[in-house]
Design a protein around this motif. Structure first.
Motif, short mmCIF file in Angstrom:
data_model
loop_
_atom_site.label_atom_id
_atom_site.label_comp_id
_atom_site.label_asym_id
_atom_site.label_seq_id
_atom_site.Cartn_x
_atom_site.Cartn_y
_atom_site.Cartn_z
N ASN A 187 -46.48 -75.02 35.00
CA ASN A 187 -47.03 -74.68 36.32
C ASN A 187 -46.05 -74.82 37.47
O ASN A 187 -46.33 -74.33 38.57
N TYR A 188 -44.93 -75.53 37.26
CA TYR A 188 -44.00 -75.76 38.38
C TYR A 188 -42.56 -75.40 38.03
O TYR A 188 -41.63 -76.16 38.29
N PRO A 189 -42.32 -74.23 37.45
CA PRO A 189 -40.93 -73.86 37.15
C PRO A 189 -40.20 -73.39 38.41
O PRO A 189 -40.83 -73.05 39.42
N SER A 190 -38.90 -73.35 38.33
CA SER A 190 -38.11 -72.80 39.43
C SER A 190 -38.32 -71.30 39.51
O SER A 190 -38.23 -70.59 38.50
N PRO A 191 -38.63 -70.75 40.70
CA PRO A 191 -38.82 -69.29 40.82
C PRO A 191 -37.59 -68.50 40.38
O PRO A 191 -37.72 -67.43 39.76
N ARG A 192 -36.39 -68.98 40.69
CA ARG A 192 -35.17 -68.28 40.24
C ARG A 192 -35.11 -68.21 38.73
O ARG A 192 -34.69 -67.19 38.15
N PHE A 193 -35.51 -69.30 38.07
CA PHE A 193 -35.48 -69.36 36.61
C PHE A 193 -36.45 -68.34 36.01
O PHE A 193 -36.09 -67.61 35.07
N VAL A 194 -37.65 -68.27 36.53
CA VAL A 194 -38.64 -67.33 36.00
C VAL A 194 -38.19 -65.89 36.27
O VAL A 194 -38.34 -65.00 35.42
N PHE A 195 -37.60 -65.65 37.45
CA PHE A 195 -37.09 -64.32 37.76
C PHE A 195 -35.97 -63.94 36.79
O PHE A 195 -35.90 -62.80 36.31
N PHE A 196 -35.10 -64.88 36.49
CA PHE A 196 -33.99 -64.62 35.55
C PHE A 196 -34.54 -64.24 34.18
O PHE A 196 -34.06 -63.29 33.54
N ILE A 197 -35.55 -64.96 33.69
CA ILE A 197 -36.12 -64.65 32.38
C ILE A 197 -36.73 -63.25 32.38
O ILE A 197 -36.50 -62.46 31.45
#
Length: 516
Positions: free
Chosen positions: A249-259
């Motif tokens: 529920n609390y991942p880094s937005p940059r990380f999710v965008f990268f994936i």
């Protein structure tokens, strides 16, 4: 003449009587004083409490002395407890001075003890107590002496100075005797143990202390979620939330965008390859090579820059412009700028979009993504994808190999840095040390029985010697098992954490490359 002589005889007789009366009075006074002096006797004892001021190694730096005394009446040569409440006492303590020349007495009334606090260790101290009645000394105690921090000492015929037996030549970080408080009752197991028994107790305590130290200094910092995975720094305040919930529920937005972005590049490249696979193999390879070189390669290169971007010092404009060119409305790989990111993944409940990514790009508290072990693993696959992506047949195999090698390396680093294996080592050794103390304790029991084995020994006394000794000896095993069980539970808990971490890394990679 006769009359003069008679008057002289009368005068002489009066003088003799007066002298006799004075002598009798003096004799009675001296006798009363002697009786008063011999009426009382003071019995003095000095004790050293268990609590001491110690340094960081557990060695005593200061010691307190508790001086106690009892007043007895001497009647017909027998001592009986006295209750002379009208007596005052002067308590003397002198360092290295048995004559008390420079000692300042402490006046005590209504009590029969006094505490001298904060005295130096390894120095010799002398003690005595005077009892006073109406300002006159009527009784004096013997002189006793003690050396702070050592064993029993006495002088002047007085009672020996009593010091607890809870000392051990090996310095302790905390008093071992404090562990033996059971049901509010003091259990003198440690103090009555043999030298090897005390050594066993001490080593078990050391293992417990070292285990707690490793947990707080090694395991918790190196296996924390915030250090391994790029999660939002606001989630670190949620101390009592399950790690799986925080992770999802609390991942880094940059990380999710990268994936999402990398997954789109892989999926689009795969689909183009499948569309082109209508001709011969050589033509398919050529079509894939041209598409990858024109579209996928630049997009992957931009994603590599995203991983290296440091919000604390880098400007976002140039990076955002590149990202929009590949993943924006006019981009080749879809419009991630206007879509909800993380859909269809474990991060779907985070409800993230491009605005969250932009906010994090200017967040001065955020770190570069490539500082996280998770990103280091993915970055190894990404760089290999950039190099070998032009090869339709080999790209998946090469990326798999790079990711697996990096993952194994990071897992090995976690084992080493967290020192989790040491918890297992000490957890396994603690019961063995306890058993060692029990065996040495039982051997001491039989030695004592052998010394007391006489014709007069009763069966009850023999059973008491045997059961009491074994009762004490078993405590080392009990405490060894307690420490061992605690450390083993912690070890398997952190081992499960390592397995969970590895499973999350594999899930992320499979999510990205399932169509590679």
């Amino acid at each position: 003449m006769m009359i003069f002589k008679k008057e002289g005889q009368v005068t002489s007789l009066n003088s003799i009587v007066t002298r006799l009366l004075l002598l009798a009075t003096l004799t009675v006074f001296i006798s009363n004083a002697a009786i008063a002096q011999s009426q009382y006797k003071l019995h003095i004892v000095a004790e050293i409490p268990e609590q001491r001021q110690t340094n960081w190694l557990g060695l005593p730096t200061r010691v307190d002395f508790v001086v106690r005394w009892e007043l007895y009446d001497v009647r017909d040569g027998k001592l009986e407890s006295g209750d002379a409440d009208d007596l005052e006492y002067k308590v003397y303590m002198a360092q290295d001075d048995s004559a008390f020349q420079n000692a300042t007495p402490v006046n005590v009334k209504g009590e029969r003890q006094h505490i001298f606090k904060g005295n130096e260790v390894n120095r010799q101290y002398y003690f005595k107590v005077d009892g006073l009645k109406e300002g006159q000394v009527v009784v004096q105690s013997d002189v006793i002496w003690a050396i702070g921090g050592r064993g029993q000492r006495a002088a002047g015929g007085g009672e020996s100075v009593k010091e607890d037996d809870n000392q051990f030549p090996v310095p302790l970080f905390f008093p071992v005797a404090e562990l033996f408080e059971l049901a509010g009752r003091k259990v003198h197991v440690y103090s009555t143990s043999s030298l090897l028994g005390k050594l066993s107790f001490t080593m078990v305590c050391y293992f417990f202390i070292i285990g707690i130290f490793l947990i707080f200094k090694k395991c918790m910092p190196n296996l924390s979620l915030a250090k391994l995975f790029p999660i939002s720094h606001t989630s670190r305040r949620k101390l009592f939330t399950r790690k799986q919930t925080i992770y999802n529920n609390y991942p880094s937005p940059r990380f999710v965008f990268f994936i999402d972005a990398w997954k789109k590049v892989v999926t689009k490249s795969h689909d183009k390859g499948m569309d082109a696979k209508v001709g011969n193999k050589g033509e398919t390879e050529d079509l894939h090579f041209n598409y990858f070189k024109k579209f996928a390669w630049p997009a992957l290169d931009v994603l590599s820059d995203l991983l290296k971007f440091d919000p604390r010092k880098d400007e976002k404009n140039a990076l955002v412009e590149k990202l929009v060119s590949h993943f924006g409305p006019e981009g080749e790989f879809g419009n991630l700028m206007n879509e909800k990111i993380g859909v269809g993944t474990m991060y779907e409940n985070a409800n993230l979009n491009w605005n969250d990514v932009e906010r994090e790009l200017i967040d001065r508290k955020a770190k570069p993504l490539d500082e996280y072990p998770t990103i280091k693993i993915l970055s190894a696959g990404l760089q290999n994808h950039i190099v070998n992506g032009v090869s339709w047949q080999k790209v998946s195999e090469e990326v798999d190999r790079a990711v697996q090698n990096r993952m194994d390396s990071e897992i090995e680093n976690l084992h080493s840095n967290s020192a989790v294996e040491w918890l297992w080592n000490m957890g396994a050794m603690a019961p063995l040390l306890g058993l060692f103390g029990t065996i040495t304790g039982i051997s001491r029991v039989f030695e004592n029985i052998n010394k007391n084995m006489t014709a007069e020994i009763t069966q009850a006394k023999l059973i008491n010697l045997l059961s009491g000794g074994i009762f004490e000896a078993l405590y080392t095993t009990i405490y060894g098992l307690i420490v061992g069980i605690i450390l083993m539970l912690l070890y398997y808990g952190y081992k499960n954490d390592l397995e969970w971490i590895k499973n999350q890394w594999q899930s992320i990679y499979v999510l990205i490359t399932e169509k590679m």
